[in-house]
Design a protein around this motif. Structure first.
Motif, short mmCIF file in Angstrom:
data_model
loop_
_atom_site.label_atom_id
_atom_site.label_comp_id
_atom_site.label_asym_id
_atom_site.label_seq_id
_atom_site.Cartn_x
_atom_site.Cartn_y
_atom_site.Cartn_z
N GLY A 191 -5.59 -5.23 13.04
CA GLY A 191 -5.67 -6.39 13.92
C GLY A 191 -6.37 -6.07 15.22
O GLY A 191 -7.49 -5.59 15.26
N THR A 192 -5.68 -6.32 16.32
CA THR A 192 -6.29 -6.14 17.65
C THR A 192 -5.77 -4.87 18.31
O THR A 192 -5.59 -4.82 19.53
N ALA A 193 -5.52 -3.85 17.53
CA ALA A 193 -5.01 -2.59 18.09
C ALA A 193 -6.02 -1.99 19.05
O ALA A 193 -7.23 -2.17 18.92
N SER A 194 -5.52 -1.29 20.05
CA SER A 194 -6.38 -0.66 21.05
C SER A 194 -7.14 0.50 20.42
O SER A 194 -6.72 1.05 19.41
N PRO A 195 -8.26 0.90 21.04
CA PRO A 195 -9.03 2.02 20.48
C PRO A 195 -8.23 3.33 20.44
O PRO A 195 -8.46 4.16 19.57
N LEU A 196 -7.27 3.48 21.37
CA LEU A 196 -6.44 4.69 21.35
C LEU A 196 -5.58 4.74 20.09
O LEU A 196 -5.41 5.81 19.49
N PRO A 229 -19.05 5.18 18.14
CA PRO A 229 -18.48 5.98 17.04
C PRO A 229 -18.18 7.43 17.43
O PRO A 229 -17.42 8.11 16.71
N ARG A 230 -18.74 7.92 18.55
CA ARG A 230 -18.64 9.33 18.88
C ARG A 230 -17.19 9.84 18.94
O ARG A 230 -16.85 10.86 18.31
N PRO A 231 -16.30 9.22 19.72
CA PRO A 231 -14.93 9.76 19.79
C PRO A 231 -14.23 9.79 18.44
O PRO A 231 -13.42 10.69 18.17
N PHE A 232 -14.55 8.84 17.57
CA PHE A 232 -13.87 8.77 16.27
C PHE A 232 -14.38 9.86 15.32
O PHE A 232 -13.61 10.47 14.59
N ILE A 233 -15.71 10.10 15.36
CA ILE A 233 -16.25 11.15 14.49
C ILE A 233 -15.83 12.53 15.01
O ILE A 233 -15.59 13.45 14.22
N ILE A 234 -15.67 12.67 16.33
CA ILE A 234 -15.17 13.92 16.89
C ILE A 234 -13.71 14.13 16.47
O ILE A 234 -13.28 15.26 16.17
N LEU A 261 -16.42 1.75 10.77
CA LEU A 261 -15.27 1.08 11.38
C LEU A 261 -15.48 0.92 12.89
O LEU A 261 -15.27 -0.17 13.44
N ALA A 262 -15.91 1.97 13.56
CA ALA A 262 -16.12 1.91 15.00
C ALA A 262 -17.21 0.91 15.36
O ALA A 262 -17.06 0.12 16.32
N ILE A 263 -18.30 0.91 14.59
CA ILE A 263 -19.42 0.00 14.89
C ILE A 263 -18.99 -1.45 14.72
O ILE A 263 -19.29 -2.31 15.56
N GLN A 264 -18.24 -1.74 13.66
CA GLN A 264 -17.80 -3.12 13.43
C GLN A 264 -16.82 -3.59 14.49
O GLN A 264 -16.76 -4.77 14.81
#
Length: 591
Positions: free
Chosen positions: A482-487, A528-533, A520-523
């Motif tokens: 849903g609308t969860a925060s990026p953290l 995307p950098r923090p997620f791929i890291i 997922l990050a792009i959508q």
């Protein structure tokens, strides 16, 4: 949902289940899945061949060679020498020096050979400070994992994730891009191990200690059952010289070993019994007359058909020709005069069914045989000596060339002078041309299994993209969070990657989740950098099981650990790193 999507998702489930159950080696499973996708035309042959143009596997292969050149020129052995020199009987001092040294070494070379080479040194040092090797081998593995997260070349997973980023249209991950957050992870990990983890470390006994037959000098004798022997038709347990102080290793009839039938075997004329025992027992057997030696007239124990033997604990190496073969197929007795007395794997002693066991990487073997036979087996790279550090010629005069080459590759890559794949290729050629490492040895050190695992998983990734299965997974995740925060999303990504890595290959997890996480990050409209890291760190930092990372697998058997030991020491560290990732990664890689 289309039929193709259902097929790909079902195939993905089968792959995952097969990884966990270990039906086949992971590289075979991944290639098999890709073959299924090619056979069903979900990906065409040209698309599959494109995976071989990926820079990541080439970089990984060349880094294996560069790492081996540092080993061959004695750079890594300096760490072991320093560890022995400064140990001075203190467990804490040994633990700190070992962990710090292994961490630094693993930042600049592949961390698996660091652990393999330091394991016999650590076992030797452990006895000098009065502790069990199991008190030091888990810290050794963990510190090598810490070091692997500090630079792009510290572990193959980092290089692979960088390649995935490039394939997805993102900038490649630079040489030291992860170093600062990696140092924070490493510092926290070291503090944990010193102030909490060391109290959770178990005292385990290794295989050699468990099966030791005492310190009295033993000999291996080969005796003949003559046609007039009083032991004809007798079973082995009925023989007077089959005592707790002796060990019948084999009975050879003609040219056939009957080792697998020793419990029910009845002796026949011409049988040759192979027994390990001491001098007095051999002399007693000669006087008894029921068996014959080659030289019946001699009373000198050195002249009978016996030879001094040693018992050694060894491990099957990552490039060993023993992998995937049974003892019957290998016939070590004929080639080297060696007997495998026990096999230890995953906290289990497989001695009861040894002849049918297919050996795997990190299996611990208890070998018994003549010194020259065991030395040949070690020198050929078939096993790694866990009893003492293996002696081999070190080309110390070439060490400056190997160091300068490795540093140059890293510095030039950091300044984007050339792609890391090209630099690694040039560096590997330099160390071979300058004989820091022989070309034959260089190509032997490449772990082709890892490369073909990557090729297979890249093929699966293409299939998921072509059918839209990857997009379907991303959309399902978006609808659930849903609308969860990026953290929160970052935490989910890290925890999911960490959990999967504990069960299957870290490289397979990185290839599988990398493209999904980027999409997922792009959508969601995030960088995307923090997620791929997060995927990169979580796939490298595997502590809670011995099967998630190669260094854990190696020390698992070498240290005589139980599965629960890794859970006890490593699970809290996994939890700490997951919490740390949510705090640290966004500081260096904003959403």
């Amino acid at each position: 949902m289309s039929i193709e999507q259902i097929f790909v998702l079902a195939l993905l489930f089968v792959v995952f289940l097969s990884f966990v159950k270990e039906y086949y080696p992971p590289e075979v499973i991944a290639l098999g899945a890709t073959a299924a996708l090619v056979a069903t035309s979900i990906i065409d042959v040209r698309e599959f061949l494109s995976v071989f143009s990926s820079g990541a596997p080439i970089t990984i292969a060349m880094m294996f060679i560069l790492s081996a050149s540092l080993e061959r020129t004695g750079v890594l052995s300096l760490l072991g020498e320093g560890l022995k020199k400064y140990a001075k009987g203190s467990f804490l001092r040994v633990m700190f020096l070992m962990m710090f040294g292994a961490m630094i070494a693993s930042a600049f070379m592949n961390n698996t050979p660091v652990v393999i080479l330091m394991t016999p040194i650590v076992i030797s040092v452990a006895s000098s400070v009065g502790v069990s090797p199991s008190r030091l081998l888990i810290p050794l593995s963990f510190s090598a994992i810490f070091g692997g997260t500090l630079t792009l070349v510290g572990t193959s997973t980092n290089i692979l994730v960088s390649g995935i980023a490039v394939q997805s249209g993102l900038p490649e991950i630079s040489m030291f891009e992860m170093t600062l957050p990696g140092l924070i992870f490493a510092a926290v990990g070291m503090v944990y191990m010193f102030f909490a983890g060391r109290y959770l470390l178990p005292d385990r006994t290794s295989l050699a200690n468990l099966l030791s037959e005492g310190s009295k000098k033993k000999f291996m004798a080969r005796v003949l059952v003559p046609s007039h022997s009083k032991y004809l038709d007798k079973k082995l347990h009925e023989l007077p010289f089959n005592t707790p102080h002796s060990r019948i290793l084999d009975v050879i009839r003609g040219e056939v070993s009957l080792r697998g039938k020793l419990d029910t075997l009845q002796l026949q004329s011409g049988d040759r019994i192979v027994i390990k025992t001491d001098t007095s027992e051999i002399l007693g057997m000669k006087e008894d007359g029921g068996v014959e030696f080659a030289d019946k007239s001699s009373q000198d124990i050195e002249l009978v058909t016996s030879e001094q033997t040693i018992t050694m604990e060894a491990s099957v190496g990552p490039q060993s020709h023993l992998r995937g073969k049974t003892l019957d197929e290998l016939n070590l007795r004929r080639q080297y005069g060696i007997y495998v007395m026990a096999i230890h794997r995953n906290d289990k002693n497989l001695s009861d069914k040894m002849n049918n066991v297919r050996l795997q990487f990190a299996d611990t073997l208890l070998l018994d045989g003549p010194i020259d036979g065991i030395e040949r087996l070690v020198k050929e790279g078939s096993v790694i000596n866990l009893s003492t550090p293996s002696e081999r010629p070190i080309r110390r005069s070439k060490a400056p060339i190997a160091i300068i080459t490795m540093v140059s590759v890293m510095v030039l890559a950091a300044f984007n002078v050339m792609n890391i794949a090209g630099l690694a290729l040039i560096g590997a050629v330099i160390v071979m041309l300058t004989r820091c490492i022989d070309p034959e040895e260089a190509f032997d050190v490449i772990d082709w299994r890892i490369l073909f695992l990557i090729f297979g998983m890249l093929g699966i990734s293409i299939g998921m993209t072509n059918t839209g299965a990857a997009k379907l997974i991303v959309e399902s995740i978006i609808s659930s969070i849903g609308t969860a925060s990026p953290l929160v999303i970052l935490a989910i990504v890290y925890i999911l990657t960490s959990l999967l890595t504990e069960m299957i290959s870290n490289n397979a997890v990185a290839v599988l989740l990398g493209p999904i996480v980027i999409s997922l990050a792009i959508q969601l409209g995030y960088d995307p950098r923090p997620f791929i890291i997060a995927v990169m760190f979580a796939a490298s930092a595997s502590f809670a099981t011995p099967i998630g990372y190669q260094t854990n697998t190696f020390v698992y058997n070498a240290g005589g650990y139980k599965f629960k030991d890794f859970i006890k020491v490593g699970l809290p560290l996994n939890v700490i790193f997951a919490g740390l990732a949510v705090i640290v990664i966004p500081l260096f890689f904003p959403f």
